[in-house]
Design an enzyme around this catalytic site. Structure first.
Site, PDB file in Angstrom:
ATOM      1  CG  ASP A   1      42.897  37.037  37.761  1.00 15.99           C
ATOM      2  OD1 ASP A   1      43.349  37.518  36.913  1.00 15.99           O
ATOM      3  OD2 ASP A   1      41.332  37.140  37.610  1.00 15.99           O
TER       4      ASP A   1
ATOM      5  CG  ASP B   1      43.695  35.947  32.764  1.00 17.64           C
ATOM      6  OD1 ASP B   1      43.918  36.523  33.996  1.00 17.64           O
ATOM      7  OD2 ASP B   1      43.494  34.877  32.411  1.00 17.64           O
TER       8      ASP B   1
END
Ligand SMILES: *[C@@H]1O[C@H](CO)[C@@H](O)[C@H](O)[C@H]1NC(C)=O
Ligand SMILES: *[C@@H]1O[C@H](CO)[C@@H](O)[C@H](O)[C@H]1NC(C)=O
Length: 401
Positions: A292, A117
């Site tokens: 992201d 992430d």
């Protein structure tokens, strides 16, 4: 199984030490990607998509809070007012598609799978003392590792949707892609938010690849720890749909040249998109943007997103920021970075058939006004090879090979 993992690690670390630095050899971690967007009938479950977006948004509020704690100042892009606070019922399974692969923790090393992430900065794993919420996952047990250290400090990652991951902070040796960080701080969860329970969430834990200022633990994130130890051939990592490459980029998996843009605000992987286009027409100019890998969709402000869908005949809003488009829609959508345009393949933008309207498909660009920036998640990242360059504080994009 255990023995062979150990042997691989020993072999890898031997190679790292034996290889001359000038070879610039990083190491690849293969990525598994699981997309769980469809319901049992093969239609897009719009309610699931909406929950995924809500979870992603709450993650940002968590990051802003950590930033303020760590730096003493508000993140320049943090909203003054929390908009989503009352939304979302909590206790929901996160159905974000996610990219995950293996890391190794402790001595001897034990294998865990983690979600990679780039939109957060902490590592957490399920602990052997976790309640039933961790069932089905591989558990971290300090008694199995000679290098484990229990700080006895509690941690809580409280998501705004009502769910939380809580437990104790440990340090231990953690390696990824053949590079080992000594004394890496991470959370051993004693309770998992429903969103991270198995099998809804396949990886054991989550590894944040953002900057130290976003750490809720106030600790050095794993990748930055590797950088600080000076052991990487290049202080960057490469991400493409098939692998995460530690210590540079994998020359086999991209073509042409990289286009680099500076990180405009340290914390998230934040930069500017120089233009957003649909079918050759400009929809937006310079746009504050976060890259992201932990968000599935592309999220943008509602005004621009509406202007975007207004250009697509037959499109209509389907609630919570989502829009439907005719399934035949295949105009070129591109994002300009510096002097290059990167185009979304129709299959990455078109999420699939809408459960309420078999002639309509759901678009992967979603309106959200919580923040003054766009978030480019998987819908974008599936189309590029991305270099996250800590050493030069920049982000590079190239076409995947
Ligand atoms: C690891 O961290 C712990 C706690 O912060 C500290 O006591 C210990 O000395 C550190 N060990 C090394 C090898 O840095
Ligand atoms: C990107 O594409 C748009 C639309 O086709 C075009 O107007 C723009 O000049 C392109 N930018 C670059 C840098 O090629």
């Amino acid at each position: 199984m255990y023995l062979s993992t150990t042997l691989i690690i020993v072999a890898l670390s031997f190679f790292v030490e034996a290889a001359p630095r000038s070879l610039r050899s990083g190491f690849a971690i293969p990525i598994s990607k699981r997309t769980r967007l469809h319901d049992a009938n093969g239609f897009i479950d719009i309610a699931k998509l909406q929950r995924g977006v809500r979870h992603s948004i709450t993650k940002y509020y968590l990051g802003f809070q950590a930033y303020q704690q760590n730096t003493g100042t508000r993140h320049p892009s943090a909203p003054l007012v929390k908009r989503s606070e009352k939304r979302g019922a909590g206790h929901e399974t996160i159905v974000e598609p996610y990219w995950y692969g293996s890391i190794f923790v402790g001595t001897p090393p034990k294998t865990f799978t983690v979600n990679f992430d780039t939109g957060s900065s902490d590592l957490f794993l399920p602990s052997s003392t976790c309640d039933s919420s961790c069932n089905g996952h591989i558990l971290y047990d300090t008694s199995e590792s000679s290098t484990a250290y229990d700080s006895e400090a509690p941690f809580v990652l409280q998501y705004g949707d009502g769910s939380a991951v809580r437990g104790t902070l440990y340090t231990d040796d953690v390696s990824m892609g053949g590079y080992a960080a000594k004394n890496q701080t991470f959370g051993g969860a004693t309770s998992y938010a429903d969103g991270f329970t198995y099998p809804g969430w396949l990886p054991d834990g989550l590894l944040g690849l953002g900057f130290p200022t976003l750490s809720g633990y106030g600790a050095m994130p794993l990748f930055h720890n590797l950088v600080a130890q000076g052991i990487l051939p290049t202080n960057s990592f490469g991400l493409c749909p098939s692998e995460l490459y530690i210590g540079g980029i994998n020359d086999q998996l991209y073509k042409g040249d990289f286009t680099y843009v500076p990180v405009t605000q340290e914390g998230y992987w934040q930069t500017n998109t120089d233009g957003i286009y649909l079918g050759g027409q400009k929809i937006a100019g310079t746009t504050n943007t976060i890259i992201d890998s932990g968000t599935a969709m592309i999220l943008g402000d509602s005004k621009t997103v509406q202007a975007f869908y207004d250009q697509i005949p037959g499109s209509y809003p389907t609630g919570d920021g989502y829009y439907s488009v005719p399934c035949s829609f295949d105009s070129e959508i591109s994002f300009q970075f510096g002097t290059s345009n990167f185009t979304l393949q129709p299959r990455t933008f078109n999420l699939g058939t809408h459960s309420d309207d078999p002639k309509a498909c759901v678009g992967g660009i979603v309106a959200n006004d919580d923040f003054g920036f766009w978030i480019l998640g998987d819908v974008f990242l599936e189309n590029v090879y991305t270099e996250f360059d800590v050493g030069n504080m920049r982000i590079g994009f190239a076409l995947p090979a």
